[in-house]
Design an enzyme around this catalytic site. Sequence first.
Site, PDB file in Angstrom:
ATOM      1  N   ASP A   1      41.180  41.156  34.277  1.00 61.32           N
ATOM      2  CA  ASP A   1      40.568  39.857  34.543  1.00 61.32           C
ATOM      3  C   ASP A   1      40.622  39.046  33.247  1.00 61.32           C
ATOM      4  O   ASP A   1      41.653  38.471  32.926  1.00 61.32           O
ATOM      5  CB  ASP A   1      39.151  40.092  35.067  1.00 61.32           C
ATOM      6  CG  ASP A   1      38.441  38.819  35.505  1.00 61.32           C
ATOM      7  OD1 ASP A   1      39.070  37.755  35.476  1.00 61.32           O
ATOM      8  OD2 ASP A   1      37.262  38.878  35.870  1.00 61.32           O
TER       9      ASP A   1
ATOM     10  N   ASP B   1      34.531  47.590  43.220  1.00 58.75           N
ATOM     11  CA  ASP B   1      33.226  47.484  43.857  1.00 58.75           C
ATOM     12  C   ASP B   1      32.599  46.106  43.694  1.00 58.75           C
ATOM     13  O   ASP B   1      32.977  45.326  42.829  1.00 58.75           O
ATOM     14  CB  ASP B   1      32.264  48.499  43.234  1.00 58.75           C
ATOM     15  CG  ASP B   1      31.822  48.078  41.827  1.00 58.75           C
ATOM     16  OD1 ASP B   1      32.704  47.826  40.986  1.00 58.75           O
ATOM     17  OD2 ASP B   1      30.611  47.978  41.585  1.00 58.75           O
TER      18      ASP B   1
HETATM   19  P1  IMP Z   1      37.754  42.117  32.093  1.00 59.06           P
HETATM   20  O1  IMP Z   1      37.186  42.651  30.830  1.00 59.06           O
HETATM   21  O2  IMP Z   1      37.271  40.726  32.372  1.00 59.06           O
HETATM   22  O3  IMP Z   1      39.265  42.179  32.148  1.00 59.06           O
HETATM   23  O4  IMP Z   1      37.107  42.936  33.268  1.00 59.06           O
HETATM   24  C1  IMP Z   1      37.680  44.036  33.803  1.00 59.06           C
HETATM   25  C2  IMP Z   1      36.684  44.766  34.682  1.00 59.06           C
HETATM   26  O5  IMP Z   1      35.831  43.846  35.393  1.00 59.06           O
HETATM   27  C3  IMP Z   1      37.414  45.565  35.723  1.00 59.06           C
HETATM   28  O6  IMP Z   1      37.740  46.854  35.259  1.00 59.06           O
HETATM   29  C4  IMP Z   1      36.422  45.560  36.875  1.00 59.06           C
HETATM   30  O7  IMP Z   1      35.501  46.615  36.726  1.00 59.06           O
HETATM   31  C5  IMP Z   1      35.671  44.256  36.742  1.00 59.06           C
HETATM   32  N1  IMP Z   1      36.243  43.225  37.638  1.00 59.06           N
HETATM   33  C6  IMP Z   1      36.891  42.110  37.268  1.00 59.06           C
HETATM   34  N2  IMP Z   1      37.280  41.393  38.344  1.00 59.06           N
HETATM   35  C7  IMP Z   1      36.864  42.090  39.427  1.00 59.06           C
HETATM   36  C8  IMP Z   1      36.980  41.861  40.870  1.00 59.06           C
HETATM   37  O8  IMP Z   1      37.560  40.886  41.372  1.00 59.06           O
HETATM   38  N3  IMP Z   1      36.421  42.821  41.659  1.00 59.06           N
HETATM   39  C9  IMP Z   1      35.792  43.924  41.172  1.00 59.06           C
HETATM   40  N4  IMP Z   1      35.669  44.173  39.849  1.00 59.06           N
HETATM   41  C10 IMP Z   1      36.194  43.260  38.983  1.00 59.06           C
END
Ligand code: IMP
Length: 180
Positions: free
Chosen positions: A103, A159
């Site tokens: 993300d 989740d």
């Molecule tokens: P980042 O640090 O923003 O890249 O977040 C990554 C983590 O956020 C992932 O491993 C997920 O646990 C959670 N996450 C981000 N987007 C989603 C989504 O659309 N659905 C579920 N979990 C998400």
Amino acid sequence: MTHPDIKEIILTEETLRARVAELGADISRDYAGETVLLVAVLRGAALFIADLAREITTPVELDFMAVSSYGSSTKSSGVVRILKDLDEMIEGRNVIVVEDILDTGLTLKYLLKNLASRKPKTLEVITLLNKEGKQRVPISCKYTGFLIPDEFVVGYGLDYAEKYRNLPYIGILKPSVYAD
Ligand code: IMP
Ligand code: MG
């Protein structure tokens, strides 16, 4: 049958299975003759790593990490804490970090920096999903399953408040589910 909280299925069970098989074939080709250590980031990547490992023909080892990123359940804060570290030493090994979804990239950036300091032979990333245009930090990700729009998705390990991880497909939640 679609779960009543799901507005739309964006990746069906069949689509997921076919793409995971392709990713496994790519890894098998790229690491032919080598042993690969797959490192899943719990808990979201648990289902993906299980299916991916079975599609790889070169020797595979598995290890797991758990991290928590502080923040609400639908937003990433970038502050990461290691809740469970690897059981194995990774020095000199071919490590592939297995993620459910990329993300903002903040969680992964922190993890990669941490793992790189342990001197693996190679260090790459595979993510099942990549939210296009959302990355706040550049992450070089060797393998990507699917580019998806910026919507909150659940299923196949992902989740919302610990629910829906067991759905065999990936779908978008109905907005009414968030309202409380
Ligand atoms: P980042 O640090 O923003 O890249 O977040 C990554 C983590 O956020 C992932 O491993 C997920 O646990 C959670 N996450 C981000 N987007 C989603 C989504 O659309 N659905 C579920 N979990 C998400
Ligand atoms: Mg996660």
